[in-house]
Write a protein that holds these residues in place. Structure first.
Motif, PDB file in Angstrom:
ATOM      1  N   VAL A  49     -30.311  17.519   2.898  1.00  0.00           N
ATOM      2  CA  VAL A  49     -29.034  16.940   1.961  1.00  0.00           C
ATOM      3  C   VAL A  49     -29.136  16.470   1.411  1.00  0.00           C
ATOM      4  CG1 VAL A  49     -27.604  14.961   2.322  1.00  0.00           C
ATOM      5  CG2 VAL A  49     -28.128  15.696   4.817  1.00  0.00           C
ATOM      6  N   LEU A  50     -30.289  16.128   0.986  1.00  0.00           N
ATOM      7  CA  LEU A  50     -31.123  16.138  -0.076  1.00  0.00           C
ATOM      8  C   LEU A  50     -31.193  16.833  -1.194  1.00  0.00           C
ATOM      9  CD1 LEU A  50     -33.586  12.601  -0.889  1.00  0.00           C
ATOM     10  CD2 LEU A  50     -31.583  13.079  -1.318  1.00  0.00           C
ATOM     11  N   LEU A  51     -31.448  18.050  -0.591  1.00  0.00           N
ATOM     12  CA  LEU A  51     -31.936  19.438  -1.240  1.00  0.00           C
ATOM     13  C   LEU A  51     -30.500  20.175  -1.585  1.00  0.00           C
ATOM     14  CD1 LEU A  51     -33.716  22.065  -2.029  1.00  0.00           C
ATOM     15  CD2 LEU A  51     -33.863  23.159   0.250  1.00  0.00           C
ATOM     16  N   VAL A  52     -29.157  19.944  -0.425  1.00  0.00           N
ATOM     17  CA  VAL A  52     -28.209  20.410  -0.760  1.00  0.00           C
ATOM     18  C   VAL A  52     -28.059  19.522  -1.798  1.00  0.00           C
ATOM     19  CG1 VAL A  52     -25.829  20.455  -0.323  1.00  0.00           C
ATOM     20  CG2 VAL A  52     -27.909  21.230   1.248  1.00  0.00           C
ATOM     21  N   ALA A  53     -27.585  18.478  -2.058  1.00  0.00           N
ATOM     22  CA  ALA A  53     -27.008  17.335  -3.295  1.00  0.00           C
ATOM     23  C   ALA A  53     -28.091  17.520  -4.342  1.00  0.00           C
ATOM     24  CB  ALA A  53     -27.475  15.642  -2.627  1.00  0.00           C
ATOM     25  N   SER A  54     -29.221  17.405  -4.029  1.00  0.00           N
ATOM     26  CA  SER A  54     -30.055  18.282  -5.847  1.00  0.00           C
ATOM     27  C   SER A  54     -29.384  19.499  -6.560  1.00  0.00           C
ATOM     28  CB  SER A  54     -31.637  17.852  -5.693  1.00  0.00           C
ATOM     29  OG  SER A  54     -31.344  18.907  -4.652  1.00  0.00           O
ATOM     30  N   THR A  55     -29.478  20.187  -5.157  1.00  0.00           N
ATOM     31  CA  THR A  55     -29.158  21.257  -6.179  1.00  0.00           C
ATOM     32  C   THR A  55     -28.192  21.217  -6.856  1.00  0.00           C
ATOM     33  OG1 THR A  55     -30.331  22.785  -4.568  1.00  0.00           O
ATOM     34  CG2 THR A  55     -28.839  23.768  -5.135  1.00  0.00           C
ATOM     35  N   ALA A  56     -26.428  20.416  -5.871  1.00  0.00           N
ATOM     36  CA  ALA A  56     -25.400  19.917  -6.276  1.00  0.00           C
ATOM     37  C   ALA A  56     -25.584  19.594  -8.051  1.00  0.00           C
ATOM     38  CB  ALA A  56     -24.710  20.008  -5.406  1.00  0.00           C
ATOM     39  N   VAL A  57     -25.747  18.385  -8.274  1.00  0.00           N
ATOM     40  CA  VAL A  57     -26.673  17.720  -8.466  1.00  0.00           C
ATOM     41  C   VAL A  57     -26.508  18.386 -10.069  1.00  0.00           C
ATOM     42  CG1 VAL A  57     -27.469  16.050 -10.271  1.00  0.00           C
ATOM     43  CG2 VAL A  57     -26.885  15.585  -7.880  1.00  0.00           C
ATOM     44  N   LEU A  58     -28.238  19.443 -10.341  1.00  0.00           N
ATOM     45  CA  LEU A  58     -28.575  20.003 -10.911  1.00  0.00           C
ATOM     46  C   LEU A  58     -28.089  20.942 -11.629  1.00  0.00           C
ATOM     47  CD1 LEU A  58     -32.453  20.140  -9.879  1.00  0.00           C
ATOM     48  CD2 LEU A  58     -31.429  18.722 -11.227  1.00  0.00           C
ATOM     49  N   LEU A  59     -26.760  21.314 -10.828  1.00  0.00           N
ATOM     50  CA  LEU A  59     -26.239  23.093 -11.158  1.00  0.00           C
ATOM     51  C   LEU A  59     -25.146  22.092 -11.801  1.00  0.00           C
ATOM     52  CD1 LEU A  59     -25.842  25.316  -8.049  1.00  0.00           C
ATOM     53  CD2 LEU A  59     -26.912  25.631  -9.534  1.00  0.00           C
ATOM     54  N   LEU A  96     -34.810  -0.257 -13.824  1.00  0.00           N
ATOM     55  CA  LEU A  96     -34.679  -1.510 -14.403  1.00  0.00           C
ATOM     56  C   LEU A  96     -33.552  -1.832 -13.922  1.00  0.00           C
ATOM     57  CD1 LEU A  96     -36.654  -2.727 -17.697  1.00  0.00           C
ATOM     58  CD2 LEU A  96     -36.742  -3.450 -14.954  1.00  0.00           C
ATOM     59  N   VAL A  97     -32.103  -0.971 -13.930  1.00  0.00           N
ATOM     60  CA  VAL A  97     -30.383  -1.282 -13.698  1.00  0.00           C
ATOM     61  C   VAL A  97     -30.020   0.116 -13.085  1.00  0.00           C
ATOM     62  CG1 VAL A  97     -27.662  -1.503 -14.794  1.00  0.00           C
ATOM     63  CG2 VAL A  97     -30.489  -2.347 -16.056  1.00  0.00           C
ATOM     64  N   PRO A  98     -30.348   0.176 -11.879  1.00  0.00           N
ATOM     65  CA  PRO A  98     -30.722   1.784 -11.324  1.00  0.00           C
ATOM     66  C   PRO A  98     -29.266   2.676 -11.505  1.00  0.00           C
ATOM     67  CG  PRO A  98     -30.577  -0.398  -9.481  1.00  0.00           C
ATOM     68  CD  PRO A  98     -30.602  -0.669 -10.665  1.00  0.00           C
ATOM     69  N   VAL A  99     -29.329   3.717 -11.866  1.00  0.00           N
ATOM     70  CA  VAL A  99     -29.169   4.854 -12.296  1.00  0.00           C
ATOM     71  C   VAL A  99     -28.902   4.862 -13.561  1.00  0.00           C
ATOM     72  CG1 VAL A  99     -27.521   6.745 -11.908  1.00  0.00           C
ATOM     73  CG2 VAL A  99     -28.263   5.707  -9.936  1.00  0.00           C
ATOM     74  N   VAL A 100     -27.024   3.466 -14.410  1.00  0.00           N
ATOM     75  CA  VAL A 100     -26.801   3.513 -15.343  1.00  0.00           C
ATOM     76  C   VAL A 100     -27.498   3.060 -16.377  1.00  0.00           C
ATOM     77  CG1 VAL A 100     -24.192   3.427 -14.158  1.00  0.00           C
ATOM     78  CG2 VAL A 100     -25.939   1.520 -15.128  1.00  0.00           C
ATOM     79  N   GLY A 101     -28.014   2.977 -16.229  1.00  0.00           N
ATOM     80  CA  GLY A 101     -29.833   2.194 -17.228  1.00  0.00           C
ATOM     81  C   GLY A 101     -30.765   3.291 -17.664  1.00  0.00           C
ATOM     82  N   GLY A 151     -34.560   9.645  -8.469  1.00  0.00           N
ATOM     83  CA  GLY A 151     -34.516   8.691  -7.598  1.00  0.00           C
ATOM     84  C   GLY A 151     -34.260   8.307  -6.378  1.00  0.00           C
ATOM     85  N   ALA A 152     -33.093   9.419  -5.511  1.00  0.00           N
ATOM     86  CA  ALA A 152     -32.790  10.215  -4.468  1.00  0.00           C
ATOM     87  C   ALA A 152     -34.372  10.452  -3.684  1.00  0.00           C
ATOM     88  CB  ALA A 152     -31.937  11.212  -4.404  1.00  0.00           C
ATOM     89  N   TRP A 153     -34.758  11.075  -4.134  1.00  0.00           N
ATOM     90  CA  TRP A 153     -36.218  11.659  -3.384  1.00  0.00           C
ATOM     91  C   TRP A 153     -37.308  10.672  -3.071  1.00  0.00           C
ATOM     92  CZ3 TRP A 153     -41.708  11.702  -5.311  1.00  0.00           C
ATOM     93  CH2 TRP A 153     -42.667  11.893  -4.348  1.00  0.00           C
ATOM     94  N   GLY A 155     -36.021   6.909  -2.592  1.00  0.00           N
ATOM     95  CA  GLY A 155     -35.644   6.500  -2.250  1.00  0.00           C
ATOM     96  C   GLY A 155     -35.542   6.868  -1.271  1.00  0.00           C
ATOM     97  N   ALA A 156     -35.598   8.552  -0.392  1.00  0.00           N
ATOM     98  CA  ALA A 156     -35.927   8.783   0.758  1.00  0.00           C
ATOM     99  C   ALA A 156     -36.793   8.680   1.482  1.00  0.00           C
ATOM    100  CB  ALA A 156     -35.594  10.480   0.664  1.00  0.00           C
ATOM    101  N   ILE A 157     -38.007   8.597   0.654  1.00  0.00           N
ATOM    102  CA  ILE A 157     -39.527   8.382   0.752  1.00  0.00           C
ATOM    103  C   ILE A 157     -39.123   7.006   1.190  1.00  0.00           C
ATOM    104  CG2 ILE A 157     -41.944   8.735  -0.338  1.00  0.00           C
ATOM    105  CD1 ILE A 157     -40.847  10.966   0.552  1.00  0.00           C
ATOM    106  N   ILE A 158     -39.267   6.237   0.326  1.00  0.00           N
ATOM    107  CA  ILE A 158     -39.150   4.617   0.643  1.00  0.00           C
ATOM    108  C   ILE A 158     -38.159   4.016   1.922  1.00  0.00           C
ATOM    109  CG2 ILE A 158     -39.367   2.266  -0.168  1.00  0.00           C
ATOM    110  CD1 ILE A 158     -39.981   3.592  -3.150  1.00  0.00           C
ATOM    111  N   TRP A 159     -37.421   4.090   1.880  1.00  0.00           N
ATOM    112  CA  TRP A 159     -36.586   3.638   2.583  1.00  0.00           C
ATOM    113  C   TRP A 159     -36.150   4.776   3.774  1.00  0.00           C
ATOM    114  CZ3 TRP A 159     -34.935   2.228  -1.788  1.00  0.00           C
ATOM    115  CH2 TRP A 159     -34.705   1.074  -2.758  1.00  0.00           C
ATOM    116  N   GLY A 160     -36.755   5.709   3.639  1.00  0.00           N
ATOM    117  CA  GLY A 160     -35.374   6.982   5.357  1.00  0.00           C
ATOM    118  C   GLY A 160     -36.843   7.314   5.670  1.00  0.00           C
TER     119      GLY A 160
END
Length: 160
Positions: A49-59, A96-101, A151-153, A155-160
């Motif tokens: 899921v992360l691979l597909v999502a990261s591919t979509a985000v980077l495209l 510090l301010v996740p994502v939007v910071g 950040g998604a990666w 998150g997956a390493i820490i909480w996944g």
């Protein structure tokens, strides 16, 4: 996946983030390749899921880059120190301010660099606007997309 491989994936992603700030280095592709490497070794549902999502985000990131005006680096006064300040500001702001910071951190890094160089607030603000018009927006878009993937990666390493 072992600790050493996770560290290597993290190192490649870090090099990709630095590569975004350096003209001519394929930072986006380094981040994606590290995500691919991790997904192929992890082989879990979350990894795919992360691979597909990261591919979509980077495209999507690439399409947005094409829609922005081209970078005009000559004559603007962009220095290596400014790029370092902007990159560090974006990464610190992202966590510090996740994502939007990342956005205010990036712009704040440019402003901080220019404030040190020029000395005054008015001159630093004018220079920051000039840099953001010339090249800052395209670098910020690319860096933001790569930070989302990293950040998604994490998150997956820490909480996944």
């Amino acid at each position: 996946m072992g600790v050493w491989q996770l560290l290597l994936v993290g190192l490649v992603m870090s090099l990709g983030l630095v590569g975004v700030m350096v003209p001519g280095v394929p930072g986006r592709w380094l981040v994606w390749a590290a995500m691919l490497w991790w997904s192929l070794h992890e082989q879990s549902g979350l990894a795919w899921v992360l691979l597909v999502a990261s591919t979509a985000v980077l495209l999507i990131d690439q399409v947005v880059m094409w829609l922005l005006p081209p970078r005009r680096l000559r004559g603007v006064g962009i220095t290596r120190r400014m790029a370092v300040f902007a990159g560090v500001g974006a990464v610190v702001g992202f966590f510090l301010v996740p994502v939007v910071g990342a956005v205010p951190g990036f712009i704040g890094g440019i402003y901080g660099s220019e404030r040190q160089r020029l000395g005054g607030h008015g001159q630093a603000m004018a220079s920051t606007r000039t840099v953001m018009r010339a090249a800052g927006a395209s670098v910020l878009v690319e860096l933001f997309g790569c930070l989302l993937v990293v950040g998604a990666w994490l998150g997956a390493i820490i909480w996944g």
